[in-house]
Scaffold this motif. Sequence first.
Motif, PDB file in Angstrom:
ATOM      1  N   VAL A  76      37.093  30.530  51.194  1.00 62.34           N
ATOM      2  CA  VAL A  76      37.068  31.527  50.195  1.00 62.34           C
ATOM      3  C   VAL A  76      36.554  30.577  49.063  1.00 62.34           C
ATOM      4  CG1 VAL A  76      38.424  32.736  48.624  1.00 62.34           C
ATOM      5  CG2 VAL A  76      39.105  32.965  50.990  1.00 62.34           C
ATOM      6  N   PHE A  77      35.376  30.975  48.451  1.00 58.73           N
ATOM      7  CA  PHE A  77      34.745  30.165  47.641  1.00 58.73           C
ATOM      8  C   PHE A  77      35.273  30.251  46.258  1.00 58.73           C
ATOM      9  CE2 PHE A  77      32.120  30.513  51.318  1.00 58.73           C
ATOM     10  CZ  PHE A  77      31.674  29.322  51.438  1.00 58.73           C
ATOM     11  N   GLN A  78      34.964  29.401  45.336  1.00 60.27           N
ATOM     12  CA  GLN A  78      35.522  29.415  43.622  1.00 60.27           C
ATOM     13  C   GLN A  78      34.338  30.408  43.180  1.00 60.27           C
ATOM     14  OE1 GLN A  78      34.780  25.717  41.808  1.00 60.27           O
ATOM     15  NE2 GLN A  78      35.497  26.401  39.912  1.00 60.27           N
ATOM     16  N   ASP A  79      33.360  30.355  43.413  1.00 58.79           N
ATOM     17  CA  ASP A  79      32.312  31.203  42.594  1.00 58.79           C
ATOM     18  C   ASP A  79      32.214  32.731  43.494  1.00 58.79           C
ATOM     19  OD1 ASP A  79      30.733  30.084  44.539  1.00 58.79           O
ATOM     20  OD2 ASP A  79      29.301  29.314  43.413  1.00 58.79           O
ATOM     21  N   PHE A  80      33.075  32.890  44.365  1.00 58.21           N
ATOM     22  CA  PHE A  80      32.895  34.035  45.174  1.00 58.21           C
ATOM     23  C   PHE A  80      31.860  34.138  46.452  1.00 58.21           C
ATOM     24  CE2 PHE A  80      33.503  35.574  40.620  1.00 58.21           C
ATOM     25  CZ  PHE A  80      34.753  35.260  40.534  1.00 58.21           C
ATOM     26  N   ALA A  81      30.433  33.668  46.038  1.00 59.71           N
ATOM     27  CA  ALA A  81      29.517  33.738  46.961  1.00 59.71           C
ATOM     28  C   ALA A  81      29.410  35.102  47.655  1.00 59.71           C
ATOM     29  CB  ALA A  81      29.847  32.607  48.079  1.00 59.71           C
ATOM     30  N   LEU A  82      29.429  36.018  46.995  1.00 62.14           N
ATOM     31  CA  LEU A  82      29.019  37.444  47.616  1.00 62.14           C
ATOM     32  C   LEU A  82      27.489  37.560  47.438  1.00 62.14           C
ATOM     33  CD1 LEU A  82      31.917  39.397  45.467  1.00 62.14           C
ATOM     34  CD2 LEU A  82      32.025  38.566  48.037  1.00 62.14           C
ATOM     35  N   LEU A  83      26.977  38.323  48.455  1.00 61.12           N
ATOM     36  CA  LEU A  83      25.586  38.541  48.394  1.00 61.12           C
ATOM     37  C   LEU A  83      25.529  39.973  47.259  1.00 61.12           C
ATOM     38  CD1 LEU A  83      24.641  38.506  51.957  1.00 61.12           C
ATOM     39  CD2 LEU A  83      24.420  36.764  50.383  1.00 61.12           C
ATOM     40  N   ARG A 137      38.698  39.311  45.272  1.00 60.51           N
ATOM     41  CA  ARG A 137      39.270  40.071  46.272  1.00 60.51           C
ATOM     42  C   ARG A 137      38.492  40.438  47.437  1.00 60.51           C
ATOM     43  NH1 ARG A 137      42.295  42.643  41.913  1.00 60.51           N
ATOM     44  NH2 ARG A 137      44.673  42.262  42.180  1.00 60.51           N
ATOM     45  N   VAL A 138      37.196  40.630  47.042  1.00 62.53           N
ATOM     46  CA  VAL A 138      36.255  40.959  48.324  1.00 62.53           C
ATOM     47  C   VAL A 138      36.308  39.595  48.953  1.00 62.53           C
ATOM     48  CG1 VAL A 138      33.972  41.580  48.678  1.00 62.53           C
ATOM     49  CG2 VAL A 138      35.008  42.505  46.776  1.00 62.53           C
ATOM     50  N   GLY A 139      36.148  38.644  48.176  1.00 63.09           N
ATOM     51  CA  GLY A 139      35.889  37.151  48.878  1.00 63.09           C
ATOM     52  C   GLY A 139      37.036  37.043  50.015  1.00 63.09           C
ATOM     53  N   ILE A 140      38.302  37.330  49.424  1.00 65.88           N
ATOM     54  CA  ILE A 140      39.605  37.226  50.315  1.00 65.88           C
ATOM     55  C   ILE A 140      39.480  38.320  51.391  1.00 65.88           C
ATOM     56  CG2 ILE A 140      41.910  37.314  50.254  1.00 65.88           C
ATOM     57  CD1 ILE A 140      41.749  36.505  47.409  1.00 65.88           C
ATOM     58  N   ALA A 141      39.077  39.455  51.117  1.00 68.77           N
ATOM     59  CA  ALA A 141      39.081  40.627  52.002  1.00 68.77           C
ATOM     60  C   ALA A 141      37.930  40.036  53.163  1.00 68.77           C
ATOM     61  CB  ALA A 141      38.446  41.748  51.733  1.00 68.77           C
ATOM     62  N   ARG A 142      36.799  39.460  52.789  1.00 73.58           N
ATOM     63  CA  ARG A 142      35.767  38.821  53.804  1.00 73.58           C
ATOM     64  C   ARG A 142      36.353  37.892  54.822  1.00 73.58           C
ATOM     65  NH1 ARG A 142      30.642  36.613  50.961  1.00 73.58           N
ATOM     66  NH2 ARG A 142      32.208  35.225  50.303  1.00 73.58           N
ATOM     67  N   ALA A 143      37.157  36.841  54.037  1.00 74.59           N
ATOM     68  CA  ALA A 143      38.024  35.997  54.888  1.00 74.59           C
ATOM     69  C   ALA A 143      39.020  36.566  55.892  1.00 74.59           C
ATOM     70  CB  ALA A 143      38.291  34.999  53.972  1.00 74.59           C
ATOM     71  N   MET A 153      40.529  27.189  51.128  1.00 73.47           N
ATOM     72  CA  MET A 153      40.507  28.062  49.786  1.00 73.47           C
ATOM     73  C   MET A 153      39.815  27.023  48.701  1.00 73.47           C
ATOM     74  SD  MET A 153      43.625  30.577  50.228  1.00 73.47           S
ATOM     75  CE  MET A 153      42.965  32.144  49.636  1.00 73.47           C
ATOM     76  N   ASP A 154      38.738  27.099  48.550  1.00 70.66           N
ATOM     77  CA  ASP A 154      38.118  26.148  47.510  1.00 70.66           C
ATOM     78  C   ASP A 154      38.039  26.686  45.890  1.00 70.66           C
ATOM     79  OD1 ASP A 154      37.026  24.152  46.200  1.00 70.66           O
ATOM     80  OD2 ASP A 154      34.738  24.488  47.039  1.00 70.66           O
ATOM     81  N   GLU A 155      39.509  26.282  45.349  1.00 70.00           N
ATOM     82  CA  GLU A 155      39.613  26.739  43.760  1.00 70.00           C
ATOM     83  C   GLU A 155      39.277  28.100  43.712  1.00 70.00           C
ATOM     84  OE1 GLU A 155      39.415  24.159  40.715  1.00 70.00           O
ATOM     85  OE2 GLU A 155      38.906  22.421  41.789  1.00 70.00           O
ATOM     86  N   PRO A 156      39.963  29.080  44.602  1.00 72.19           N
ATOM     87  CA  PRO A 156      39.699  30.563  44.410  1.00 72.19           C
ATOM     88  C   PRO A 156      39.995  31.241  43.248  1.00 72.19           C
ATOM     89  CG  PRO A 156      41.646  30.158  45.795  1.00 72.19           C
ATOM     90  CD  PRO A 156      41.208  28.719  45.487  1.00 72.19           C
ATOM     91  N   LEU A 157      40.783  30.644  42.254  1.00 72.75           N
ATOM     92  CA  LEU A 157      41.091  31.486  40.974  1.00 72.75           C
ATOM     93  C   LEU A 157      40.635  30.691  40.006  1.00 72.75           C
ATOM     94  CD1 LEU A 157      44.842  32.090  42.130  1.00 72.75           C
ATOM     95  CD2 LEU A 157      42.741  33.501  42.819  1.00 72.75           C
ATOM     96  N   SER A 158      39.977  29.550  40.079  1.00 71.29           N
ATOM     97  CA  SER A 158      39.552  28.789  38.969  1.00 71.29           C
ATOM     98  C   SER A 158      38.642  29.465  37.999  1.00 71.29           C
ATOM     99  CB  SER A 158      38.926  27.519  39.377  1.00 71.29           C
ATOM    100  OG  SER A 158      39.972  26.712  40.030  1.00 71.29           O
ATOM    101  N   ALA A 159      37.732  30.568  38.543  1.00 79.38           N
ATOM    102  CA  ALA A 159      36.811  31.125  37.841  1.00 79.38           C
ATOM    103  C   ALA A 159      37.449  32.240  37.102  1.00 79.38           C
ATOM    104  CB  ALA A 159      35.661  31.644  38.658  1.00 79.38           C
ATOM    105  N   LEU A 160      38.543  32.647  37.279  1.00 80.19           N
ATOM    106  CA  LEU A 160      39.328  33.900  36.790  1.00 80.19           C
ATOM    107  C   LEU A 160      40.005  33.562  35.465  1.00 80.19           C
ATOM    108  CD1 LEU A 160      40.268  35.260  40.103  1.00 80.19           C
ATOM    109  CD2 LEU A 160      38.552  35.672  38.914  1.00 80.19           C
TER     110      LEU A 160
END
Lengths: 255, 269
Positions: A76-83, A137-143, A153-160
């Motif tokens: 799960v990435f810090q900056d979400f990494a969503l397409l 949440r999408v990042g977590i759902a994908r995982a 989980m790489d700082e998953p909440l740091s960008a929020l």
Amino acid sequence: MELQLDNISHRYGDVEVMRDISINIPAGKIVCLVGPSGCGKSTLLRFIGGLERPQSGQIIQVGEPPADCINPLTFVFQDFALLPWRTVEGNISLALEEHGLGGHRMDEIITGVLDRTKLTDFRNALPKQLSGGMKQRVGIARALAVNPAVMLMDEPLSALDSQTRELLMDDLITLWTRQPFTAVYVTHNLQEAVRLGHFIVVLSRRPGTIREVVEIERPLAEREFGDADLEIRQKHLWNLMREEAMASDMELVSV
Amino acid sequence: MSETALAPTRSSVAFRGGGFAPIRIRWVGPLVFVVLIALLEYGTRTGFISNLTMPRPSDVLATFVNLWKSGLLWQHLLPSLTRLAVGSAAGVTVGICVGVLIGLLSYVRAALVGLVAAIFPIPKIALLPLFVIWFGIDEGSKYALIALGTFTPTVVATYGAVDNVDRTLIRMGQSFGLSWFSIVKKIVLPGAMPGILSGMRISLAIGIILLVAAEMLGAEFGIGAYILEAGSLYDLERLFVGVSVLSVLGVSVSALLGLAERRLLGWRT
């Protein structure tokens, strides 16, 4: 499945980033890695996930991942990494498409994880329409969709922002309580560490070594925002890190 | 004056923000055309502009209508459109493939970046005699010329666009175990699409220029042949009909690309 980190050391050119790091990641527990910036905690996570190779030491997988596990080590990435060009559903199906699951099974998995992450109404939204919290949440759902043996989980909440962070922390605790998962959780936020971690590994500044491993026995579900007991743990962690953080702040970046 | 406590002066804060944010104004563009054409018409009618220097717009329109009615318009336009379509489709397709490979594979990059930079500035029209020998005097040499002309700008735009694809998205793809080919297909290509499309604007304009140049050098039919013939007879009306058709062609290509951008890139913020 468990993971063992065995004497991991690494240097970039002349800079030694970490030295002799050995950690056990037991099944069904969340291990938090905390440390001052530049201590190599994100690098360590990429080593664990096989995205980078340490110069010495190895990461050992103990036991086989469960049979229904599609991608054992999942980030799960810090900056979400969503397409950005795929909808919420499309972003999740990206992780499932190449495993010959068939449309029906994929649909079932996606519906399931969207439900678990409260995203059902956003199935056809594009990332640009979502708030930061929803994106993660999408990042977590994908995982969750690939049924990982270990979540990285790489700082998953740091960008929020802090309110959203609080909400997502509650969500993570609910998810774990309902179905315990194994996770390595990198953060620089000590409050997150004491709320989510069963074990908290404190790393020193560069070259990163283990200062201390703190175990918190209280069950995740019973930990509350502003718990006196957790405050004490957090203070202890901060005392460990304070000097390291100050020193690493004063360092000249020579890389 | 120091004895009386004066009320502080009150004034509103001067506004100094705003600007630097272009907005879409639809009517100004067409208005510029209308004003220019009206000026020309007025000038040529009053004799302010000599008939030798500029044709009268209404005469150009009449010539165009004649050309349309005689059916000659399509006889010239269809071969031109075919050449443009075949040539630029080949050039752009190969260009995108080579550009992606340069963007992704270090050896291909090392080998081809210099070569592409060497080919880019050559005026392709200078190579036409060579192409005639290689590909024949007919359509082949024209296709090849347009293909080569659209190829180089497409390559440069594509590998630049591939370089700009967010690396964290690629790492994400790897972390979910996607194969090399699906990373290219599902992450790199869509991510590079904005850059590829803006590169195509340039490539296709170059394609139109080369199309006319090739037709001027040797073709019975085609917009270029039509313009060349009009020019050698100093028939300004027909010359301007040909030139206007090219402008319309350029505007249409640009509009089509704009449509493609809106369809394909709706995800952009």
